[in-house]
Design a protein around this motif. Structure first.
Motif: not given
Lengths: 129, 365
Positions: A10-12, A14-15, A35, A61-63, B350, B354, B365
């Motif tokens: 989810d972290d741009p 990082i991409h 994402m 950890n992502m939404p 968790q 985020a 991207m």
């Protein structure tokens, strides 16, 4: 036959960093950015091709759908048995419990902590060979 | 035979001067260090007895001018305080003397058959016998004290009727019932009503392990209705020919409360540890990644300023997280352990990392 590298994070930034690192070692084609787990899951379900290889760099950890939910979803998916799909967990977590829990999934090939170094990117690409 | 070298102090009560002399000769023959107090009648003996000498034994002629027989024995016993009494008697009193043995007289000697060895043996045996009796009484007292004065509540109950047979002082103090009340109750009466079925199950289980120890944690209720968590240890014994269980009930209510408070603290600490490894690591790993990239690309890095901006953004994010941790750590206050229920800390989420995704690069991207 094509190689697909799926970056699920989810972290741009990082991409961005990942792409630049990969480009340094000459890997530019077939990088796909997602994402969250759901986006990646939708892509695999819809576009999976038998002859292709898929390497998934999965954040935890992502939404929407986090890494754990993604792994659960893959486990119940028939695709999980496919040798052409490899998952490497790439997370900022350094929690040993997280690592043990992730490694308990058969489909998880490795568990790496962010940020990946150039050598680590070279290492993960081995999975696509 | 050499003389006995221990110190002795004797009271000899004898009205016949010849017999008294003989007695003293006999004693001198066997004892090296004997102190003899002499009395020729009961009144003299009484005076001496009141002086509280550390007497080893009393040698008593059964017939004194002022008192004799069982009356004499009774009076002497009044003062003797467990000191062995050896009665001197003639054949005519033999039957009477035998009866005295049952009433605490140590020994009787026939005057006509007495000799130094017999007298010596009688004194020594009497002393030994008194020592055994004292040891036995002490040991009985000790075990009785271990039960009644134990700081932990203890009781005995009959296995068949579940009635309390004995309770100690600590049980009376902790449960609020008098001993009398306890003895009219069964062990069901110190349980909250809803616990009785559980008790019955446990009793069935404990019957199967009749000869063995049994323990567990149970809920009891005091007379005032206070609920106690108790760790119970019990064992099967035979008491006055009845099968009973002896119970030691360790009140752990406070201990459990304490453990609960510690568990609450641990939850907080785990939450802090979780934050350390997840939330802090997110911006930190981003900063480290960007720096690696800048190092890698060096002067060729086209968007250096943009990358530095995102380092600053991530550093700010990190700063906020560190502050949150500091606040959380302050709430781990040992004084809260005994305070009101510590406010529950939200469980680690968790998706915490985020919640606020970085916004600098917003192009997909």
């Amino acid at each position: 036959m094509s190689n697909n590298l799926l970056i699920v994070d989810d972290d741009p930034i990082i991409h961005l960093i990942s792409k630049r690192f990969l480009s340094k070692i000459g890997f530019e084609e077939g990088i796909l950015s997602f994402m969250n787990g759901q986006e990646a899951m939708d892509f695999i379900s819809e576009s999976y091709q038998n002859e292709s290889k898929y390497l998934i760099l999965l954040d935890l950890n992502m939404p929407i759908m986090n890494g754990w939910e993604f792994l659960e979803s893959m486990r119940s998916n028939s695709l999980a048995q496919n040798e052409n799909i490899t998952i490497i967990v790439v997370t900022s977590s350094i929690d040993k419990e997280d690592e043990d829990r992730a490694r308990a999934y058969e489909i998880v090939h490795d568990y790496l902590s962010k940020p990946l170094t150039l050598e680590q990117f070279e290492y993960v690409l081995e999975a696509l060979k | 035979m050499s003389k006995d070298v221990n110190r002795y102090e004797l009271l000899v009560v004898e009205d016949n001067p010849g017999d008294l002399l003989l007695l003293k000769d006999f004693l001198d023959e066997k004892f090296l260090m004997v102190k003899i107090h002499e009395a020729i009648n009961f009144s003299e003996a009484e005076v001496l007895l009141k002086k509280n000498f550390q007497l080893s034994a009393i040698i008593l002629d059964l017939n004194l001018p002022d008192l004799s027989g069982s009356d004499l024995i009774e009076m002497i016993q009044l003062y003797s305080n467990q000191t062995p009494i050896i009665v001197l008697t003639g054949y005519s009193d033999l039957e009477v003397a035998k009866a005295f043995l049952q009433r605490g007289v140590s020994d009787f000697l026939l005057k006509d058959e007495m000799n130094p060895t017999l007298l010596y043996k009688s004194i020594i045996y009497s002393l030994q016998r008194r020592k055994y009796i004292e040891d036995l009484q002490n040991s009985q007292q000790l075990y009785s004290n271990l039960f009644s004065l134990s700081p932990q509540p203890m009781w005995l109950y009959g296995i068949e009727d579940l009635k309390f047979l004995d309770v100690n002082n600590a049980a009376v103090a902790r449960y609020g019932y008098t001993k009398q009340e306890f003895l009219s109750m069964t062990i069901k009466d110190i349980r909250p009503k809803e616990e009785v079925p559980e008790l019955e199950k446990t009793l069935l289980k404990s019957q199967k392990v009749k000869n063995r120890e049994f323990s567990g944690i149970f809920t009891h209720q005091t007379k005032s209705g206070e609920i106690l968590k108790v760790e119970v240890f019990s064992n099967f014994i035979i008491h006055k020919n009845k099968p009973v269980r002896i119970i030691l009930a360790n009140d752990i209510t406070e201990k459990l409360k304490y453990l609960e408070a510690i568990e609450e603290q641990n939850k907080k600490l785990r939450s802090i540890a979780w934050t350390q490894s997840h939330v802090i690591r997110a911006p930190l790993s981003r900063i480290m990644g960007i720096i690696q990239l800048i190092e890698l690309e060096g002067e060729k890095c086209a968007d250096l300023m943009d990358l530095l901006k995102s380092v600053v953004e991530s550093a700010k994010e990190l700063d906020i997280v560190v502050e949150e941790i500091a606040n959380k750590s302050q709430s781990v206050d040992p004084e809260n352990l005994w305070g009101e229920k510590i406010k529950t800390l939200e469980k680690p989420d968790q998706n915490m990392a985020a919640e606020d995704p970085p916004t600098y690069f917003d192009d997909k991207m």
